[in-house]
Design an enzyme around this catalytic site. Structure first.
Site, short mmCIF file in Angstrom:
data_model
loop_
_atom_site.label_atom_id
_atom_site.label_comp_id
_atom_site.label_asym_id
_atom_site.label_seq_id
_atom_site.Cartn_x
_atom_site.Cartn_y
_atom_site.Cartn_z
N ASP A 141 -8.14 -4.45 -18.19
CA ASP A 141 -7.93 -3.27 -18.03
C ASP A 141 -6.65 -2.55 -18.59
O ASP A 141 -5.52 -3.06 -18.69
CB ASP A 141 -8.02 -3.05 -16.55
CG ASP A 141 -7.03 -3.64 -15.64
OD1 ASP A 141 -6.77 -5.00 -16.19
OD2 ASP A 141 -6.66 -3.25 -14.48
N HIS A 200 4.06 -0.95 -18.98
CA HIS A 200 3.81 0.13 -18.63
C HIS A 200 4.52 1.45 -19.16
O HIS A 200 4.25 2.63 -18.69
CB HIS A 200 3.96 -0.01 -16.89
CG HIS A 200 2.86 -0.84 -16.27
ND1 HIS A 200 2.63 -0.38 -15.02
CD2 HIS A 200 2.43 -1.96 -16.61
CE1 HIS A 200 1.89 -1.44 -14.59
NE2 HIS A 200 1.64 -2.59 -15.67
N GLU A 239 -6.89 -6.10 -13.19
CA GLU A 239 -5.71 -6.69 -12.72
C GLU A 239 -4.76 -5.64 -12.28
O GLU A 239 -4.00 -5.75 -11.19
CB GLU A 239 -5.16 -7.76 -13.97
CG GLU A 239 -3.94 -8.34 -13.55
CD GLU A 239 -2.56 -7.51 -13.39
OE1 GLU A 239 -1.63 -7.78 -12.99
OE2 GLU A 239 -2.45 -6.54 -14.41
N GLU A 240 -4.75 -4.51 -12.86
CA GLU A 240 -3.88 -3.38 -12.67
C GLU A 240 -4.07 -2.92 -11.25
O GLU A 240 -3.03 -2.47 -10.69
CB GLU A 240 -3.73 -2.19 -13.61
CG GLU A 240 -3.35 -2.76 -15.17
CD GLU A 240 -1.99 -3.00 -14.94
OE1 GLU A 240 -1.23 -2.89 -14.11
OE2 GLU A 240 -1.48 -3.62 -16.13
#
Length: 417
Positions: free
Chosen positions: A86, A387, A144-145
């Site tokens: 993702d 990020h 996962e995020e």
């Protein structure tokens, strides 16, 4: 063991150079088309297509978009290699020609690297199946995020419905903002537990010209945001580790209206269960105290949005794989690193199988730029972190190193042919 030995990693890795251009094209395509949690349909379809072509038994649609490939190759251990798929709701700010084409979406954490490297390793290991024995499981995980993808795949029957055989070991890697070509590791607890919370402060709305008739939730929440920063500094021992971050603050719609509520979202990171409990309790206490101090008639509401467990590396597997890494890459490219306060859910795949985990970091930044920033003491300023809207790993040698690392690690844990 000599590189001329047909069972050595070098013999399995030999086709990599010829496949690298295709892997770079795959990575750039994935980077152009980022997909958020549980929306990774395009990415999952490409993973399934390639795994089928490589000869794996493929299962799709696990926890919506999860994909697995199983290659049974005689007696021996079951080794699971995992990649997450993702992207993030981040607007890219880079000048690469393959920048995201989806507004407000970006592979800002390098999961496109993870997918590409695992597909590259899956290809090489399938082509070199006469060099090893056992069962290889490759797993492409959604969300996962969000902190829920691994758990969702398990809940959807990953092991209980025998969608894949239960692994004897779980291996995974994550691209990081240090020099490409390097591999970093951390024994024991290597990544923090994380808790995401939403706190809603209730006030009494009204006209901005008459604040005396209101209970202002913005002021209440703002006081909380400032005060909560004292938790780590004043309530957690210096020898312990914890992080409290307020990442979202929403209240009101216009300048001259005091709203009736404010919503704050926080992230808490910790490595110790007692520290975690203390931090969460302090956050609750401060939220209630600020509401009481403002004269709110209703206590704040706290909702847990999600959590990650502590990621813990198995000492024996780490030592064995690192020995393989050192033989293959040389000891100058493999180094120890401190625990990261980022979080991961890959460990759940190991815990549910009662199997050991080894999770390492893969360098992804331009090596010359990294060395320059390191020498100048400007890593934090000059090298974007995961990020960041500027976090775009270089393709070379990141991809080749990542493919080699997964392949070498898997071969060391599988049986000999």
């Amino acid at each position: 063991m000599s590189d001329r030995d047909p069972s050595s990693p070098a013999s399995v890795l030999e086709p990599l150079d010829a496949r690298l251009a295709d892997l770079v094209a795959l990575y750039e395509d994935l980077h152009r088309h980022p997909e958020l949690a549980y929306e990774e349909t395009r990415t999952a379809a490409e993973a399934a297509r390639r795994l089928t072509a490589y000869g794996y038994d493929v299962t799709t649609g696990i926890a919506v978009t999860g994909v697995t490939g199983v290659l049974r190759n005689g007696p021996g251990p079951v080794v699971l290699l995992r990649a997450d798929m993702d992207a993030l709701p981040v607007s890219e700010n880079s000048d690469v020609p393959y920048a995201s084409t989806v507004p407000g979406r970006m592979h800002a954490c390098g999961h496109d690297v993870h997918v590409t490297c695992l597909l590259g390793a899956a290809d090489l290991l399938a082509a070199g199946r006469d060099r090893w024995s056992g069962t290889l499981v490759v797993l492409f995980q959604p969300a996962e995020e969000a902190g829920s993808g691994a758990r969702a795949m398990l809940d959807d029957g990953l092991y209980s419905k025998q969608l894949v055989p239960v692994p004897d070991v779980v291996l995974a890697q994550h691209v990081a903002p240090f020099g490409a070509g390097l591999i970093a590791y951390c024994p024991g607890a290597c990544m923090a537990a994380a808790d995401a919370l939403e706190i809603t402060f209730h006030g009494t709305g009204g006209h901005g010209s008459r604040p005396e008739t209101t209970v202002d939730p913005i002021l209440m929440a703002a006081a909380f945001v400032q005060r909560v920063q004292s938790v780590v500094a004043r309530e957690i021992a210096a020898k312990e580790q914890a992080v409290v971050t307020v990442g979202s603050f929403h209240a009101g719609d216009t300048a001259n209206v005091i709203p009736d509520r404010a919503v704050v979202r926080l992230s808490v990171r910790s490595f110790d269960a007692n520290v975690r409990t203390a931090v969460l309790a302090a956050i609750e206490r401060i939220a209630r105290a600020e509401a009481a101090a403002s004269g709110a008639s209703e206590e704040p509401e706290t909702t847990m949005l999600g959590s990650f467990p502590v990621t813990v590396n198995d000492d024996a597997v780490l030592a064995a794989v690192n020995a393989d890494f050192t033989r293959h890459f040389g000891d100058q490219r493999v180094f120890a690193f401190d625990p990261a306060t980022g979080s991961e859910d890959a460990g759940l795949l190991a815990t549910a199988a009662e199997a050991p985990l080894y999770y390492w970091w893969l360098g992804g930044w331009d090596p010359d730029a990294f060395r320059t920033a390191l020498a100048a003491g400007r890593l934090a300023q000059d090298i974007p972190s995961n990020h960041s809207p500027r976090f775009v790993p270089v393709t070379r040698p990141t991809l080749s190193t990542g493919v080699q690392a997964l392949t070498v690690a898997a071969l060391g844990q599988l049986g000999r042919a």
